[in-house]
Enzyme design. Structure first.
Site, mmCIF file in Angstrom:
data_model
loop_
_atom_site.group_PDB
_atom_site.id
_atom_site.type_symbol
_atom_site.label_atom_id
_atom_site.label_comp_id
_atom_site.label_asym_id
_atom_site.label_seq_id
_atom_site.Cartn_x
_atom_site.Cartn_y
_atom_site.Cartn_z
ATOM 1 C CG HIS A 166 -1.688 -1.224 1.464
ATOM 2 N ND1 HIS A 166 -2.950 -1.484 0.968
ATOM 3 C CD2 HIS A 166 -1.313 -2.339 2.145
ATOM 4 C CE1 HIS A 166 -3.329 -2.700 1.348
ATOM 5 N NE2 HIS A 166 -2.347 -3.244 2.064
ATOM 6 C CB SER A 287 12.611 23.349 -13.789
ATOM 7 O OG SER A 287 11.885 24.558 -13.833
ATOM 8 C CE LYS A 293 10.513 20.294 -10.135
ATOM 9 N NZ LYS A 293 9.133 20.224 -10.602
ATOM 10 C CD GLU A 300 7.817 13.106 -15.148
ATOM 11 O OE1 GLU A 300 7.047 13.669 -14.374
ATOM 12 O OE2 GLU A 300 8.680 13.721 -15.802
#
Ligand code: ARG
Length: 467
Positions: A166, A287, A293, A300
């Site tokens: 979980h 970024s 970042k 992704e």
């Protein structure tokens, strides 16, 4: 006549849209597949050479015509490969484009090539050859991914990390064990690939339109020449089914789903909050506005590619589901789905292999997280069963009280004093601290397939022999 024409023209403005020249243009565009099936040129030419050679061998065409056909086809192959070949949409597909060019090059002998075959068995052959080669490529790429994981697993056979259920901390595991979970998945994907290759290793050519042919062809000869185990056994099935393409897409969808879960874990692990891994610069981006970042774009995109690959499977299943035997033109829609899925699966496996090879594993962060969240609570319960003779249900209850106390004090289980533990259950002794560390916890999981470092090394050795 004049009236009819003007009626066609005016109604064409209503429904023809951009197809200024009317129904012919619409038909050409919907019917043509050359835009995508030109990818099959090498398979088409290879199939035709094998077919012509067999026809000559059986005396169905002359040796002289066969020589002209083969030389012409070889010239076409080099024209296509050099970029000199002009594909024409008017000629619909790769089969007619090649045959028309052959006629220009060698004259009437070209017309003999299509003896005892049809575009139906021809396309089934070309596409099957293509899918088979793609599966062979996929098999190699999966092996490289597995090899990357085996190296990381070996390096991290003892690295502890939290195991999750979980996505909540459950029990400590080793990072090596976690890596080996993916080896199992990609190993099954590869087994599916091998099985599919065996399944589809039958030559379609000679099934002709659907019923076979009266010419004395030798399908075993063409099958052998094209590297197939044997010819297909039923001509209707041969030109009707595309289950080899569906099998490829199913395998691709399952593999992509595995890749996507891994990609998701990489996304999570590389957040500053988790900080389990650092991706190499090669597989992440910065970024444009937030200098701190580092985004896991490659992971992704691997996760996202699964969408189109699964979509391709559903698309082709849907195309096929209502088709009566044998061939219907609907089946022309099989290729783009397979080409797109193949291209994206290759890219996803390659990107993932790179990420796995290059990522930095932050063992300190993993270990710290492994020890938090009372991950050794099960070890305490097991100890109570083993050393103090408690039934597991009672041990579970005692452990629950220890966890509650630790939570109340804001400390780990191993930070509770012996007095505190004995107040909960007097059977607890000093020895309990041996199992409360994460290292002791993972080392104790020696059941077959468990996370103990020694077991993980055994599994790595098993896979190394098979990779
Ligand atoms: N371009 C066609 C396809 O991809 C080739 C087979 C055409 N056969 C036919 N009977 N019209 O399916």
């Amino acid at each position: 006549m004049a009236d009819e024409k003007s009626e066609t023209q005016s109604s064409n403005q209503m429904w023809g849209g951009r197809f200024a020249s009317g129904p012919d243009a619409i038909m050409e565009e919907i019917n043509a597949s050359i835009g995508f099936d030109k990818k099959l040129y090498a398979q088409d030419i290879r199939g035709s050479i094998a077919h012509a050679t067999m026809l000559a061998h059986k005396g169905i065409i002359s040796a002289d015509d066969k020589d002209k056909i083969v030389a012409g086809l070889q010239q076409i192959l080099s024209e296509i490969e050099s970029g000199a070949f002009e594909f024409s949409r008017k000629l619909e597909d790769i089969h007619m484009n090649v045959e028309a060019r052959l006629a220009t090059l060698i004259g009437p002998a070209a017309g003999r090539l299509h003896t005892a075959r049809s575009r139906n068995d021809q396309v089934a052959l070309d596409f099957r050859l293509w899918v088979k080669e793609e599966l062979q490529k996929t098999e190699k790429m999966l092996s490289a991914l597995i090899a990357a994981f085996l190296d990381r697993a070996e390096e991290h056979a003892e690295t502890v990390m939290p195991g999750f259920t979980h996505l909540q901390t459950a029990q400590p595991v080793t990072f090596g064990h976690h890596c080996m979970a993916y080896v199992e998945m990609f190993g099954r994907d590869r087994a599916r690939v091998r099985h599919a290759i065996e399944h589809m290793d039958e030559s379609p050519i000679g099934a002709a339109a659907l019923a076979g042919t009266g010419f004395p062809i030798d399908r075993h000869m063409t099958a052998k020449a094209l590297g197939f185990r044997e010819p297909t056994r039923n001509s209707i099935d041969t030109v009707s089914d595309r289950d080899f393409a569906l099998e490829f897409l199913s395998i691709a969808a399952i593999a992509a789903t595995h890749l996507s879960r891994l990609a998701e874990e990489i996304v999570i692990w590389s957040t500053p909050q988790f900080g389990f891994i650092r991706l190499s610069d090669a597989f992440s981006t910065g970024s444009s506005i937030m200098p701190q970042k580092k985004n896991p774009d490659a992971a992704e995109l691997v996760r996202a590619k699964t969408g189109r690959i699964n979509g391709s499977l559903v698309a082709l299943l849907t195309v096929m589901k209502g088709l009566p035997l044998a061939y219907s033109k609907d089946m022309q829609e099989d290729k783009e789905q397979v080409f797109d899925a193949a291209e994206n699966l290759e890219l996803a496996i390659a990107a993932m292999t790179g990420m796995v090879r290059d990522m930095t594993v932050r063992t300190d962060r993993m270990k710290a997280a492994a020890g938090s969240g009372y991950s050794t609570a099960t070890d305490l319960a097991d100890w109570l069963v083993r050393e103090a003779g408690l039934p597991f249900r009672d041990a579970h209850h005692v452990t629950g009280r220890a966890v509650a106390l630790a939570e109340q004090k804001g400390c780990e289980l191993s930070a509770l004093s012996l007095d505190e533990l004995q107040a909960i259950n007097p059977a607890i002794t000093e020895k309990v601290y041996d199992v409360l560390t994460v290292e002791a916890s993972v080392a104790s999981r020696t059941s077959f397939g468990g996370t103990a470092p020694a077991n993980v090394r055994q599994q790595i050795a098993w896979w190394r022999e098979r990779n």
